[in-house]
Design an enzyme around this catalytic site. Structure first.
Site, PDB file in Angstrom:
ATOM      1  N   TYR A 121      36.997 124.260  44.102  1.00 43.87           N
ATOM      2  CA  TYR A 121      36.892 125.709  43.920  1.00 43.87           C
ATOM      3  C   TYR A 121      35.425 126.120  43.962  1.00 43.87           C
ATOM      4  O   TYR A 121      34.589 125.512  43.298  1.00 43.87           O
ATOM      5  CB  TYR A 121      37.492 126.118  42.571  1.00 43.87           C
ATOM      6  N   GLU A 164      35.298 134.269  47.358  1.00 43.64           N
ATOM      7  CA  GLU A 164      35.997 133.139  46.741  1.00 43.64           C
ATOM      8  C   GLU A 164      36.527 132.192  47.804  1.00 43.64           C
ATOM      9  O   GLU A 164      37.178 132.627  48.756  1.00 43.64           O
ATOM     10  CB  GLU A 164      37.155 133.634  45.878  1.00 43.64           C
TER      11      GLU A 164
END
Ligand code: GDP
Ligand code: MN
Length: 389
Positions: free
Chosen positions: A109, A197
Site C-alpha cells: 500500500y 492512492e
C-alpha cells in the site's frame, strides 16, 4: 474532484510510475479487441466507477479467455456497482479497463495525502496492502507508517528508504520505489491533487513494482488552473443534485436523513446539522447558499431540497449580514410560492432587520413557522418531520 482508474493510470504513465499494460473499453466487442491486442494468457476486466472496494463485489474480474473478457464486460457494462464506498444505489458502470494479468507476489500500500495536522504532503505506506487495508488500519495500525515531505527541501532519499524498508524492498527495488515516490510527489504538486492512492502496489514474481490500482483526488479550488484535469470529469459518477447545485454556485451534499437544511455559510450549516442531530433528527443534506443570498438562489435551493423525496420538513437558517432579514424573508416567501413547497418550513432568521423579517413570515397562511431562536427552530423541525414520517 475524482477521476477514473484508467485516467489516473494515464497520469501515472506521464510521471514514469509503472502500470500494467491495458486500455479503456466501453463495449464488450471493444473490450475483446483491446484484450486481443495485449499478449498474455489472461486479462483483468475492471469496472470504472468513482469508488474503491470493487474487488470485493465483483467489479474486478479475471478472464482466462477472450470469450470471458466479452462475457464479463457484458455483465458489468450498464449495471450499477454498489461497494462499501458508495451509497445503496451504487454508481453506473459506463466503461471498463482491460489489463493484462500480472502474477502477484505481494500486495503493498502506498498513498500520498495532504495532512492537515502537520500541514504537509505525507506518504502513507504499509506492506499489508490489498483489499483489506481498512481492517489493517483498525486492527494493526502499527503496520502503517507515514512520512511527511518538507515543502522546501522536497522529497529526500532517506524518506524514500524509510518507506522502502517498511515495504520490505531490497536492492534495485529500492531505486524503483524511489522513482515511483518521486513521480507521485511531482504529480501531486504539479496537478494540485489532494490524494493519490496506489492499492495495491504489487511486487511481481520477477520482483518488479507496479501500480495495479490508481485513485487520484484533486483539489476543486485549483481546477481552474488545470483544464486538462477538469476535462476528465465524469458527471455520471456524481450525484445529480450535486451537479445541479454546482451550476448555481450552491454548496450541496446529499445525506440520508429527512430534514432539508438551507443555511448561509458552511460553518453555520455544519452547526445547524449538529443541532438537528442533537434534537433527535437527521439532516437530508448539507447546503450552503453563500453569503450574498438572493431570491433566485433561494428558489434553486428549495428546488434541490424538495427534489429529494425523503425530505419531510425544511429548516432555513439564515444570518442576515450582507443581505437584510426582511429581504431574505421576502425571498423565502417568493420561493415557497414559485417552487410550490407544501411540506413544513421552519425559518430562523437573525441579523439586521430581524423583527421585520419575522413579521413577514408570521400569519402567512403557508405551512411556515418563524422560530424565535436556533434551538427552538431545530426542535420544531424535528417534531414536524416526525409527525409526517
Ligand atoms: P478495488 O477493490 O476497487 O480497490 O480494485 P483493485 O484494482 O485494487 O483490485 C482489487 C483486487 O483485484 C486487487 O487487490 C488484486 O488482488 C486483484 N487484481 C487486480 N488486478 C489484478 C491483476 O492484474 N492480476 C491479479 N492476479 N490480480 C489482480
Ligand atoms: Mn484497490
Amino acid at each position: 474532484m475524482n477521476i477514473h482508474e484508467y485516467q489516473a493510470k494515464q497520469l501515472f504513465q506521464q510521471y514514469a510510475i509503472p502500470i500494467p499494460e491495458g486500455s479503456y473499453a466501453d463495449t464488450p466487442e471493444h473490450a475483446k479487441q483491446v484484450a486481443s491486442e495485449l499478449a498474455g494468457n489472461g486479462w483483468v476486466v475492471k469496472a470504472q466507477v468513482h469508488a474503491g472496494g470493487r474487488g470485493k463485489v465483483g467489479g474486478v474480474k479475471l478472464a482466462k479467455s477472450l470469450a470471458e473478457v466479452a462475457e464479463f464486460s457484458h455483465e458489468l457494462l450498464g449495471k450499477r456497482l454498489v461497494t462499501i464506498q458508495t451509497d445503496s444505489l451504487g454508481l453506473p458502470i459506463n466503461s471498463l479497463l482491460i489489463e493484462k494479468i500480472y502474477p502477484i507476489k505481494r500486495e503493498l500500500y502506498l498513498s500520498l495525502i495532504l495532512d492537515r495536522a502537520t500541514e504537509r504532503v505525507m506518504f502513507i505506506a504499509s506492506n499489508a496492502g490489498g483489499m483489506d487495508i481498512e481492517a489493517v488500519a483498525h486492527e494493526t495500525p502499527e503496520k502503517i507508517i507515514s512520512v511527511a515531505v518538507h515543502p522546501a527541501a522536497g522529497l529526500q532519499g532517506y524518506s524514500c528508504r524509510k518507506v522502502a524498508y517498511t515495504l520490505g524492498l531490497k536492492g534495485q527495488q529500492i531505486k524503483a520505489l524511489e522513482k515511483i515516490m518521486h513521480g507521485m510527489y511531482k504529480l501531486f504538486v504539479d496537478k494540485d491533487a489532494s490524494q493519490i492512492e496506489i492499492n495495491p502496489l504489487i511486487e511481481t514474481d520477477s520482483g518488479d513494482l507496479m501500480a495495479l490500482d490508481a485513485k487520484i483526488n484533486f483539489d476543486d479550488n485549483a481546477l481552474a488552473l488545470h483544464p486538462e484535469i477538469l476535462a476528465m470529469k465524469d458527471p455520471s459518477q456524481e450525484d445529480d443534485k450535486e451537479n445541479e447545485a454546482q451550476r448555481f454556485g450552491l454548496n450541496y451534499i446529499t445525506l440520508e436523513g429527512n430534514i432539508g437544511c438551507m443555511v448561509n455559510g458552511a460553518g453555520l450549516a455544519m452547526a445547524t446539522m449538529d443541532l438537528v442531530k442533537l434534537k433527535g433528527g437527521f439532516p437530508a443534506n448539507f447546503l450552503d447558499v453563500g453569503g450574498g443570498t438572493n431570491v433566485e438562489k433561494v428558489c434553486e435551493a428549495f428546488k434541490l431540497i424538495i427534489s429529494d423525496s425523503n425530505v419531510k420538513a425544511v429548516l432555513v437558517n439564515i444570518f442576515g449580514g450582507i443581505v437584510k432579514c426582511d429581504v431574505i424573508a421576502q425571498g423565502i416567501l417568493a420561493a415557497i410560492e414559485q417552487v410550490h413547497v407544501t411540506i413544513p418550513v421552519v425559518v430562523r432568521l437573525e441579523g439586521t432587520n430581524v423583527e421585520e423579517g419575522r413579521a413577514l413570515l408570521t400569519n402567512t397562511g403557508l405551512n411556515l413557522y418563524a422560530a424565535e431562536d436556533l434551538s427552538h427552530a431545530a426542535e420544531k423541525v424535528v417534531e414536524l418531520a416526525k409527525a409526517v414520517a
